[in-house]
Scaffold this motif. Structure first.
Motif, short mmCIF file in Angstrom:
data_model
loop_
_atom_site.label_atom_id
_atom_site.label_comp_id
_atom_site.label_asym_id
_atom_site.label_seq_id
_atom_site.Cartn_x
_atom_site.Cartn_y
_atom_site.Cartn_z
N TRP A 32 0.84 -1.21 0.00
CA TRP A 32 0.00 0.00 0.00
C TRP A 32 0.87 1.25 0.00
CZ3 TRP A 32 -4.64 -0.57 -1.58
CH2 TRP A 32 -5.39 -1.70 -1.24
N ARG A 33 1.96 1.21 0.72
CA ARG A 33 2.85 2.37 0.74
C ARG A 33 3.65 2.49 -0.56
NH1 ARG A 33 3.18 -0.06 5.73
NH2 ARG A 33 5.19 -1.07 5.30
N LYS A 34 3.90 1.36 -1.20
CA LYS A 34 4.62 1.37 -2.47
C LYS A 34 3.70 1.57 -3.66
CE LYS A 34 8.18 -1.80 -0.74
NZ LYS A 34 8.79 -3.16 -0.90
N LEU A 35 2.39 1.64 -3.40
CA LEU A 35 1.37 1.83 -4.44
C LEU A 35 1.29 0.65 -5.40
CD1 LEU A 35 1.95 5.60 -5.40
CD2 LEU A 35 0.62 4.65 -3.50
N THR A 36 1.60 -0.57 -4.92
CA THR A 36 1.62 -1.74 -5.80
C THR A 36 0.56 -2.78 -5.47
OG1 THR A 36 3.28 -2.83 -4.39
CG2 THR A 36 4.08 -1.48 -6.24
#
Length: 474
Positions: free
Chosen positions: A176-180
């Motif tokens: 979620w933090r890496k947007l993946t």
């Protein structure tokens, strides 16, 4: 008290109440259609056995006082009838106290179901429906203008739903933090919808935008619900658009729909409210303010959980589900596994026996069968089969009974499925379960094979099993 009501939300209340009644109707319809096989007298997790070991104060329910399949069916169908009456606006044609009593009835009935529903009802949207449904009792009808404090509490629920979900994502899976995360989610979610395959094949750059937009909607926009109009309406409208996007991308029961209903209560809609607003009875003002104080006090534990680094998802802190904590997909699976159940009528089960597959309504099975849209209707067994594929421990209490019922060709159990490969008068002699890895096919594979899934055998999940004493009958 002039400040007590908000006449400008007359139409918003109307839309909210009618839509909420529709969600109630779906919930009771789901219960009435599925309960016998899941938790009836011969169900996989019988209610009667559950209430023997759980006290009333732990799980208040009418079924603590009496249980039979006929009584449960009566309660569920009564819930359907009352919900339909509310959707048609019967509460507006009654005195204020009677309209409130009518709204209280489906809440009491659904609370009774949820509190004995065990793992079949252990989802966040059950508590959310109860929390919202309880507040709806105090929203009033055409005899009074919408009370400000109830409208505020509805926004408070919406804030906790969205903000809690946003926090659990940021604190949970690193994707979620890496947007993946959406590189995997559309393929591995519990029950894909008819468009999920297409969502999965969007460019990765589009997935990054989706995740970033989700973070904005869940972590920044909810704060705007408590700002003056028209900003609050804009914030609620953005949440509705986001939820409709989720409706298109998967089957999440009525979670998205009740969130939309909540957001509708924050909209400032054109209204044909009466020029002279009816006076608010003193007893009603006292009751609403007392309930509001109670709910704000009960909010302590959900707020403490929400700001905690050890935040948990979907937890009720009181047996009446009055104030709860919410969240979804704190972690995202990278690989999709599915349990495939098969049966054979061969006297001796072998690897080359005529194994025939049971087809579920919603969960992936036949790679060529395209997923369907079921939400807001909730296929409870299909959802639990997704958990069973993650780990057999999730299915321990009920999976063995499911297999037993399939060996018996149990009518109520077979009604939960899309198709049984065996005629009603000829049940299988053996049933087995195997674990497969599923992945979406590519555009080229879809054109060449017509299959939306490709599956690979992983291991045996349950060896060939037969009913006790079946050897003698063979």
């Amino acid at each position: 008290m002039d400040w007590f009501t908000a006449p400008g939300y007359w139409m918003s209340r109307l839309v909210f109440q009618r839509a909420l009644a529709g969600v109630y109707l779906v919930a009771f319809w789901t219960a009435a259609r599925q309960f016998r096989a899941l938790m009836g007298e011969r169900g996989m997790l019988p209610v009667a056995r559950y209430v023997e070991r759980v006290r009333f104060r732990q799980a208040p329910s009418l079924f603590q006082l009496h249980y039979s399949d006929r009584f449960f069916a009566f309660c569920a169908w009564t819930g359907c009838a009352v919900s339909a009456a509310l959707a048609a606006g019967l509460d507006s044609r009654l005195p204020l106290w009677a309209g409130m009593s009518l709204w209280l009835l489906p809440w009491l009935l659904y609370l009774s179901i949820v509190n004995v529903g065990q793992t079949w009802y252990a989802f966040g949207w059950e508590s959310l429906l109860l929390e919202v449904g309880f507040l709806a009792v105090f929203l009033g009808n055409d005899e009074v203008a919408p009370p400000v404090v109830v409208l505020f509490l509805l926004r408070w629920i919406l804030f906790r739903v969205e903000f809690g979900a946003g926090l659990i994502k940021m604190r949970g899976d690193a994707c979620w933090r890496k947007l993946t995360c959406l590189d995997y989610h559309h393929e591995t979610q519990p029950m894909p919808g008819p468009l999920s395959w297409f969502f999965h094949h969007l460019p990765r750059s589009a997935h990054r935008v989706e995740v970033a937009a989700n973070h904005v909607t869940q972590l920044a926009v909810p704060v705007l619900l408590f700002t003056p109009q028209p900003i609050a309406t804009a914030a609620a409208s953005l949440m509705i658009v986001t939820q409709l996007w989720l409706v298109l991308s998967g089957n999440f029961s009525w979670l998205n729909w009740i969130t939309i209903v909540l957001a509708a209560s924050a909209l400032r809609l054109p209204s044909d409210a009466p020029v002279r607003v009816p006076a608010t009875p003193l007893w009603y003002e006292v009751l609403v303010l007392t309930v509001a104080a109670l709910l704000l006090g009960l909010s302590y534990h959900p707020v403490r959980n929400m700001i905690s680094r050890r935040q948990i998802m979907n937890r009720s802190f009181d047996p009446l589900h009055l104030v709860n904590t919410y969240g979804a997909f704190g972690s995202v699976s990278r690989i999709r596994y599915e349990v495939v159940i098969e049966g054979t009528d061969d006297a001796v089960p072998r690897a080359d026996s005529d194994w025939r597959e049971y087809e579920f309504r919603g969960k992936p099975g036949d790679p060529r069968r395209w997923p369907r849209q079921f939400a807001p209707y909730h296929l409870r067994l299909d959802w639990l089969m997704w958990f069973a594929a993650l780990s057999p421990s999730y299915a321990g209490p009920w999976f063995g009974v499911l297999v037993e019922r399939l060996l018996e060709n149990d009518r109520d159990t077979l009604r939960l499925l899309r198709r049984s490969p065996f005629p009603p008068d000829a049940p299988p002699r053996f049933v087995r379960a195997r674990l497969f890895r599923y992945r979406y096919t590519s555009w080229r594979e879809l054109r060449e094979t017509g299959a939306c899934w490709e599956r690979t055998y992983v291991r045996e999940y349950l060896p060939p099993t037969r009913l006790a004493g079946a050897a003698q009958r063979s």
